[in-house]
Structure formats: C-alpha cells, structure tokens
Design a protein around this motif. Sequence first.
Motif, PDB file in Angstrom:
ATOM      1  N   PRO A  67       0.987  -1.319   0.046  1.00 43.54           N
ATOM      2  CA  PRO A  67       0.240   0.044  -0.151  1.00 43.54           C
ATOM      3  C   PRO A  67       0.963   1.360  -0.182  1.00 43.54           C
ATOM      4  CG  PRO A  67       0.076  -1.007   2.191  1.00 43.54           C
ATOM      5  CD  PRO A  67       0.855  -1.975   1.341  1.00 43.54           C
ATOM      6  N   TRP A  68       0.294   2.107  -0.726  1.00 42.94           N
ATOM      7  CA  TRP A  68       1.290   3.392  -0.726  1.00 42.94           C
ATOM      8  C   TRP A  68       0.630   4.838  -0.582  1.00 42.94           C
ATOM      9  CZ3 TRP A  68       2.781   6.237  -5.716  1.00 42.94           C
ATOM     10  CH2 TRP A  68       3.956   7.159  -5.489  1.00 42.94           C
ATOM     11  N   LEU A  69      -0.379   5.083  -1.445  1.00 47.83           N
ATOM     12  CA  LEU A  69      -1.074   6.524  -1.471  1.00 47.83           C
ATOM     13  C   LEU A  69      -2.570   6.284  -1.424  1.00 47.83           C
ATOM     14  CD1 LEU A  69       0.984   8.902  -3.524  1.00 47.83           C
ATOM     15  CD2 LEU A  69       1.150   8.553  -1.111  1.00 47.83           C
ATOM     16  N   THR A 297      10.533  -3.429   5.425  1.00 49.51           N
ATOM     17  CA  THR A 297       9.749  -3.423   6.369  1.00 49.51           C
ATOM     18  C   THR A 297       8.632  -2.091   6.153  1.00 49.51           C
ATOM     19  OG1 THR A 297      11.012  -4.738   7.689  1.00 49.51           O
ATOM     20  CG2 THR A 297       9.025  -3.658   8.814  1.00 49.51           C
ATOM     21  N   ALA A 298       9.406  -1.116   6.049  1.00 47.01           N
ATOM     22  CA  ALA A 298       8.693   0.122   5.910  1.00 47.01           C
ATOM     23  C   ALA A 298       7.857   0.276   4.734  1.00 47.01           C
ATOM     24  CB  ALA A 298       9.662   1.383   5.778  1.00 47.01           C
ATOM     25  N   ARG A 299       8.163  -0.189   3.528  1.00 45.10           N
ATOM     26  CA  ARG A 299       7.383  -0.326   2.391  1.00 45.10           C
ATOM     27  C   ARG A 299       6.220  -1.152   2.551  1.00 45.10           C
ATOM     28  NH1 ARG A 299      12.182  -0.252  -2.053  1.00 45.10           N
ATOM     29  NH2 ARG A 299      12.197   1.858  -2.697  1.00 45.10           N
ATOM     30  N   ALA A 300       6.425  -2.244   3.195  1.00 42.44           N
ATOM     31  CA  ALA A 300       5.249  -3.312   3.326  1.00 42.44           C
ATOM     32  C   ALA A 300       4.194  -2.789   4.357  1.00 42.44           C
ATOM     33  CB  ALA A 300       5.942  -4.652   4.118  1.00 42.44           C
ATOM     34  N   CYS A 301       4.630  -1.668   4.810  1.00 38.96           N
ATOM     35  CA  CYS A 301       3.454  -1.290   6.111  1.00 38.96           C
ATOM     36  C   CYS A 301       2.971   0.122   5.533  1.00 38.96           C
ATOM     37  CB  CYS A 301       4.367  -0.850   7.443  1.00 38.96           C
ATOM     38  SG  CYS A 301       4.779  -2.175   8.236  1.00 38.96           S
ATOM     39  N   GLY A 302       3.152   0.329   4.110  1.00 41.45           N
ATOM     40  CA  GLY A 302       2.855   1.398   3.531  1.00 41.45           C
ATOM     41  C   GLY A 302       3.370   2.691   3.362  1.00 41.45           C
ATOM     42  N   ALA A 303       4.677   2.668   4.018  1.00 39.77           N
ATOM     43  CA  ALA A 303       5.336   3.873   3.912  1.00 39.77           C
ATOM     44  C   ALA A 303       6.154   3.977   2.582  1.00 39.77           C
ATOM     45  CB  ALA A 303       6.703   3.780   4.831  1.00 39.77           C
ATOM     46  N   HIS A 304       6.253   5.288   2.142  1.00 38.99           N
ATOM     47  CA  HIS A 304       7.018   5.796   0.932  1.00 38.99           C
ATOM     48  C   HIS A 304       8.729   5.493   1.357  1.00 38.99           C
ATOM     49  CE1 HIS A 304       8.202   7.945  -2.606  1.00 38.99           C
ATOM     50  NE2 HIS A 304       9.267   8.334  -1.766  1.00 38.99           N
ATOM     51  N   GLY A 305       8.878   5.719   2.448  1.00 41.38           N
ATOM     52  CA  GLY A 305      10.613   5.337   2.731  1.00 41.38           C
ATOM     53  C   GLY A 305      10.862   5.509   3.952  1.00 41.38           C
ATOM     54  N   ILE A 306      12.163   5.739   4.434  1.00 39.24           N
ATOM     55  CA  ILE A 306      12.775   5.947   5.738  1.00 39.24           C
ATOM     56  C   ILE A 306      13.347   7.324   5.787  1.00 39.24           C
ATOM     57  CG2 ILE A 306      14.557   4.988   7.104  1.00 39.24           C
ATOM     58  CD1 ILE A 306      12.402   3.161   7.129  1.00 39.24           C
ATOM     59  N   ALA A 307      12.985   7.804   6.982  1.00 44.87           N
ATOM     60  CA  ALA A 307      13.818   9.266   7.587  1.00 44.87           C
ATOM     61  C   ALA A 307      14.675   8.825   8.854  1.00 44.87           C
ATOM     62  CB  ALA A 307      12.840  10.289   7.852  1.00 44.87           C
ATOM     63  N   ALA A 308      15.734   9.481   8.927  1.00 40.23           N
ATOM     64  CA  ALA A 308      16.751   9.070   9.853  1.00 40.23           C
ATOM     65  C   ALA A 308      17.768  10.134  10.189  1.00 40.23           C
ATOM     66  CB  ALA A 308      17.689   7.836   9.622  1.00 40.23           C
ATOM     67  N   ILE A 309      18.248  10.117  11.536  1.00 43.58           N
ATOM     68  CA  ILE A 309      19.226  11.104  11.714  1.00 43.58           C
ATOM     69  C   ILE A 309      20.469  10.267  11.788  1.00 43.58           C
ATOM     70  CG2 ILE A 309      19.997  12.762  13.709  1.00 43.58           C
ATOM     71  CD1 ILE A 309      17.093  13.328  14.381  1.00 43.58           C
ATOM     72  N   ARG A 310      20.899   9.726  12.983  1.00 50.04           N
ATOM     73  CA  ARG A 310      22.127   9.093  13.061  1.00 50.04           C
ATOM     74  C   ARG A 310      22.523   8.165  11.972  1.00 50.04           C
ATOM     75  NH1 ARG A 310      19.636  10.891  16.923  1.00 50.04           N
ATOM     76  NH2 ARG A 310      20.588  12.084  18.744  1.00 50.04           N
TER      77      ARG A 310
END
Length: 313
Positions: A67-69, A297-310
């Motif tokens: 799922p995406w949008l 994993t994030a994409r399978a949950c519907g996310a477009h991608g990953i955001a990260a700091i460290r």
Amino acid sequence: MKITHVATAVIERADGQFLLGQRAADTFYPGYWEFPGGKIEPGETARGALVRELQEELGIEVLRADPWLRREHVYEHAHVYLNFFRVRAWQGEISNRVHSALTWQTPGAPTVQPMLPANAPVLAALALPAFYAITHANEIGIAAQNEALDHALKNGLKLVQLREPMLAPRQREAFVHAAVKRCHTAGARVLVNSDPLLALAAGADGVHLTSAQLATCLTRPEFPLVAASCHSPAELMRAAQLKCDFVVYGPIRETVTHPGRAGLGWETFATEINSNLGVPPAPTFALGGLSPHDLDTARACGAHGIAAIRSAW
C-alpha cells in the motif's frame, strides 16, 4: 455523486521505471495516460481488486503489492477514491489487453502526455527518493556534519532536512546557507526545519514544518517542497489538507532524540497511516531509530521510505 473506489498499481521494474497505459478510444479521457487498475467490486478488498485487475489487463500474477497512497478526485463523470499500491514483484510477461499502448517511464522525467488529472501528485511523489536524511550538527559538530554530508551526497543522497534548533542563530544561518549549496551542487533537494524565512534566504527547496507549526499553519508555505512531522492520524489529515508534499511519521522505536518515549512499532504505524481518514495522506517516511535496512519493512507497512538522523551519516 457516488464515490467509486479504485485499486491502482504503480508497477516498477528493478531499474526504477514504472508502467503507464494509454486509455482506449472508447473510454472516458481517450488517449490520456494512466496507471493500470480498476474498480473495486462489492465484497473485494483493494488488494484483491488490484490482483484481479492486473491479471485481466496485463496478464500478470501479483506477487507483492505494498500500500502506498490514497487520492480522491472528482471528474466530470465520476468521483473516485484511488488506492495506490507499489507492485515490485509479479509473475508472467506483461501483455497489453485493454490499453491503446503501454510505456515504461522514469520517475521525475515522464515523456508522455496528457496524464489523467488525478495522477499529477502521484508522479511528483514517485520522484521523491526513498531515504530522507536529517542533520544533527549541534550534536556532532558542524565540521563533522559537513564532512558526513559531503560523503553521503557523493554516495547518492538526494533528500536532506537541515534540522538544527540548538545551534546559535548565526551558526545556524551560516551552516544552512553552506549546506544548501552543498546539496544543490550534488543534485539533492534540501528542506530547512521550521524556519521559512531562513529557507527562503538560503535558496532551499522547501521547509519542514514541526507538528506545532502544522497545527497553526493556515495556508501552505510558498515553496516547491513542504513537509511536516506527524505523530497522529489527525496530524496526517491536517498535512493532507495543507497539501504537504510528504510527511514523516513516528517514532517507530525509542530514540536518543526523545528518550523515554515509547515507539509505535510497525503494526501500529501501518494501522495509523493506512486508516481511512476521508482525506488522502501524503507520501509518508517512517521515522524513529531506523536505518536503510528497515526500508523493506517500512514499504510493506505502507511507507514511501525511511527518514533518519544518526544512521544517515
């Protein structure tokens, strides 16, 4: 007008190109280009309808559809609610059964026109990379952050948030101006956290709104890119109403930035970003203790991608 629910596929090859079909002469909007898919029949899930439609239209068996949008659009002949899935794995050879033509296109550089009106924001979302790096120069030092930024840009980083609320004002201004130049030289887009005036002065591509700003902002800031930090389905709705280009949502896990704050976990994240709010959400980057290894994993949950700091540096 009654709402018609539709399942729509962004079919992607390993090289990143996606498939479009040209509508046939005997349909509404003949000659226009669209993403494959079709109406969700009574008793069907959106994914079930997608699997059926792609078998009927293209002769393929879907192996994975994330799922995406969700988009809502009112045409002259129909009010449609589009459920977009990203299909990266399928079985069988794609064959054209209903369209006038098929074409593979590159994100950010489509070569065919005209597109169905509902798909313009979808094309823009496809041009967003899957990783959003967030700076922390106040923690590691400006020199170290500049070195890490240069290294990441050299290795393909294309989307950056300059988030430095703890730097002294003059330091922050100098860092932002220099970082924007670094990013643009490398062909990356860059947003400034919470400060539209500084973003404008530095020539940044956009501004990233805090959740507090999101709650009080009455109109979309005038930038090519506007993003927002969200922590609840209500904030996702507000970001969609403001027409944000994308959001970050989390935290998924407890982080150093917010110690003691429990993470949502992937199950809750998926439930909340895929809830039917009545307003289609923007592309969503999962945030909070994550690294590029969490992208699948994030994409399978519907996310477009990953955001990260460290982990970004």
